[in-house]
Motif scaffolding. Structure first.
Motif, PDB file in Angstrom:
ATOM      1  N   MET A 114      -1.578  -5.374   9.100  1.00 49.29           N
ATOM      2  CA  MET A 114      -1.947  -3.952   9.165  1.00 49.29           C
ATOM      3  C   MET A 114      -0.778  -3.068   8.706  1.00 49.29           C
ATOM      4  O   MET A 114      -0.969  -2.084   7.975  1.00 49.29           O
ATOM      5  CB  MET A 114      -2.323  -3.639  10.623  1.00 49.29           C
ATOM      6  N   LEU A 115       0.415  -3.431   9.117  1.00 49.23           N
ATOM      7  CA  LEU A 115       1.582  -2.620   8.749  1.00 49.23           C
ATOM      8  C   LEU A 115       1.828  -2.672   7.231  1.00 49.23           C
ATOM      9  O   LEU A 115       2.116  -1.652   6.608  1.00 49.23           O
ATOM     10  CB  LEU A 115       2.831  -3.101   9.507  1.00 49.23           C
ATOM     11  N   ALA A 116       1.681  -3.877   6.665  1.00 44.23           N
ATOM     12  CA  ALA A 116       1.899  -4.021   5.222  1.00 44.23           C
ATOM     13  C   ALA A 116       0.870  -3.214   4.431  1.00 44.23           C
ATOM     14  O   ALA A 116       1.212  -2.573   3.435  1.00 44.23           O
ATOM     15  CB  ALA A 116       1.831  -5.496   4.828  1.00 44.23           C
ATOM     16  N   VAL A 117      -0.368  -3.255   4.912  1.00 40.65           N
ATOM     17  CA  VAL A 117      -1.441  -2.559   4.197  1.00 40.65           C
ATOM     18  C   VAL A 117      -1.222  -1.039   4.233  1.00 40.65           C
ATOM     19  O   VAL A 117      -1.547  -0.331   3.281  1.00 40.65           O
ATOM     20  CB  VAL A 117      -2.816  -2.954   4.796  1.00 40.65           C
ATOM     21  N   SER A 118      -0.642  -0.545   5.327  1.00 44.45           N
ATOM     22  CA  SER A 118      -0.529   0.915   5.457  1.00 44.45           C
ATOM     23  C   SER A 118       0.872   1.461   5.152  1.00 44.45           C
ATOM     24  O   SER A 118       1.072   2.679   5.172  1.00 44.45           O
ATOM     25  CB  SER A 118      -0.948   1.338   6.868  1.00 44.45           C
ATOM     26  N   TRP A 119       1.810   0.604   4.877  1.00 42.79           N
ATOM     27  CA  TRP A 119       3.218   1.023   4.731  1.00 42.79           C
ATOM     28  C   TRP A 119       3.399   2.120   3.675  1.00 42.79           C
ATOM     29  O   TRP A 119       4.098   3.118   3.901  1.00 42.79           O
ATOM     30  CB  TRP A 119       4.083  -0.205   4.384  1.00 42.79           C
ATOM     31  N   GLN A 120       2.762   1.945   2.537  1.00 45.93           N
ATOM     32  CA  GLN A 120       2.940   2.921   1.451  1.00 45.93           C
ATOM     33  C   GLN A 120       2.361   4.292   1.809  1.00 45.93           C
ATOM     34  O   GLN A 120       2.840   5.317   1.332  1.00 45.93           O
ATOM     35  CB  GLN A 120       2.280   2.408   0.163  1.00 45.93           C
ATOM     36  N   ARG A 121       1.312   4.281   2.610  1.00 43.53           N
ATOM     37  CA  ARG A 121       0.654   5.546   2.961  1.00 43.53           C
ATOM     38  C   ARG A 121       1.368   6.276   4.098  1.00 43.53           C
ATOM     39  O   ARG A 121       1.114   7.432   4.382  1.00 43.53           O
ATOM     40  CB  ARG A 121      -0.791   5.268   3.427  1.00 43.53           C
TER      41      ARG A 121
END
Lengths: 194, 218
Positions: A114-121
């Motif tokens: 979850m953290l990797a998926v949202s890191w850029q945002r």
């Protein structure tokens, strides 16, 4: 780029070594390895899987985005998972009850994903908020483990608990340094933009 | 964007609620943060049960001290030992000796028995158990030093009671040692700290005075 992808695949499948009884026993028979090797490996594996998904299947990432405004869901999940597995009874029960062990593996993995998926945002302020929370959490738990005069987990020796406490405080100090570094650059870039 | 924020708020609320529920469950209402305190809480609530297991040596295996259909009215004070243990188990032995003396000097016979159960089946031979008994002056009519009939029985008992013995790195074990008071059905009615033998004995005597049906598993 190809190399990064290969590395991500390796990290993704790394926790499968825990299926081997011998490896799992070696890691989980020491509190230090359980908390500071197994947990991070599961988390990084999830993060690697998340990164792979972003690279090859960004439609799924857009679906996640609808429920994860600026990474707030990811941060909530990571903080909840980290806090839960700091409880001594959670550690013991994960070793004695297969159902709890399954929850442990999946929750850490999913937290990383979850953290990797949202890191850029995620905004930098939120990232620093998460780091700060993890910092005080690991620090206070590490101090508690060291201050306790008896064993907190029936599966671990007192000396192991003390060592884990010291290691958690070290991680907290490292996170504090990282937080200070990011805060410094964030302030500088904000000033430059202004 | 607003939809995303609402969705996120809902998911975060579910996550936070799930987390609070899980912590509340795990710690039995934010009271027991360690496995050992949870075990003691279960015993205090009468929800910790020892399965009926066969104790003793071949060919006389088969003494089952507690079972769900027992009617002996006997109460057991149980500890778990390994005879090579230089410190704690010897200390427990000394405490059992004191309890044995008190029980022997009662005016009226109290149906309370003492049981030291070895969890180290590989290391504790019948001869070593006998030597431990002799060293501490165990009177077999009051205090039996014994081991489960086989490893399977030992594992079953330890797992049910939440006793965990781990290697200490020097050839011995570290385990959650305590005095367990069990009724005739195998229900743990109290767990007392090592050193608190007088309270364990008082608890056992009180329990022995209760009606026989007390505590039977439904």
């Amino acid at each position: 780029m190809k190399r990064a992808g290969l590395l991500a695949v390796c990290f993704t499948i790394l926790p499968s070594v825990l299926l081997l009884d011998v490896v799992r026993h070696v890691i989980e028979s020491r509190m230090l390895l359980h908390m500071l090797l197994e947990f991070p490996v599961l988390f990084l594996s999830g993060a690697a899987a998340g990164a792979l998904m972003l690279a090859h299947w960004d439609r799924a990432a857009r679906v996640v985005e609808k429920m994860d405004y600026r990474g707030l869901t990811a941060i909530t999940l990571v903080l909840c998972v980290s806090a839960y597995w700091m409880i001594p009874a959670s550690l013991d029960n994960s070793l004695l009850r297969p159902g709890v062990a399954f929850v442990k593996y999946t929750s850490w993995w999913f937290g990383g994903w979850m953290l990797a998926v949202s890191w850029q945002r995620m905004s930098e302020v939120l990232r620093m908020f998460m780091l700060g929370n993890l910092c005080w959490m690991f620090g206070s738990v590490g101090l508690l483990y060291q201050a306790s005069e008896s064993r907190l987990c029936v599966n671990y020796l007192f000396g192991d608990q003390q060592m884990t406490g010291r290691a958690l405080v070290t991680v907290a100090v490292f996170l504090a340094a990282l937080l200070a570094y990011r805060a410094y650059w964030y302030t500088r870039s904000s000033e430059a933009t202004a | 964007m607003t939809d995303g924020l609402v969705n996120t708020a809902c998911v975060c609320a579910v996550l936070a609620g799930g987390f609070a529920f899980a912590v509340f469950e795990q710690t039995h209402g934010l009271e027991n943060w360690t496995f050992e305190t949870q075990r003691r809480q279960l015993a205090g609530d009468g929800r910790l049960w020892a399965p009926p297991i066969a104790l003793g040596e071949k060919p006389d295996v088969g003494w089952v001290p507690w079972s769900t259909d027992a009617d002996s009215g006997r109460v057991y004070i149980v500890d778990f030992i390994y005879t090579r243990c230089p410190g704690l188990c010897e200390g427990l032995g000394a405490q059992f000796r004191l309890m044995q003396r008190e029980l022997q000097h009662q005016h009226e016979a109290v149906p309370v028995s003492l049981l030291s159960i070895s969890f180290d089946l590989a290391g504790d031979t019948p001869e070593q158990l006998a030597a431990y008994s002799q060293r501490h002056g165990a009177d077999a009519s009051v205090w039996r030093v014994i081991r489960p009939a086989d490893q399977k029985e030992a594992d079953r008992l330890l797992r049910a009671l939440g006793i965990v013995a781990i290697a200490d790195g020097t050839g011995g074990f570290v385990h959650n040692s305590a005095l367990h008071v069990l009724n005739q059905y195998g229900q743990v009615r109290g767990i007392y700290d090592y050193g608190n033998w007088q309270a364990a004995l008082d608890g056992a005597e009180r329990l022995a005075g209760e009606p026989k049906s007390e505590g039977a598993r439904e």
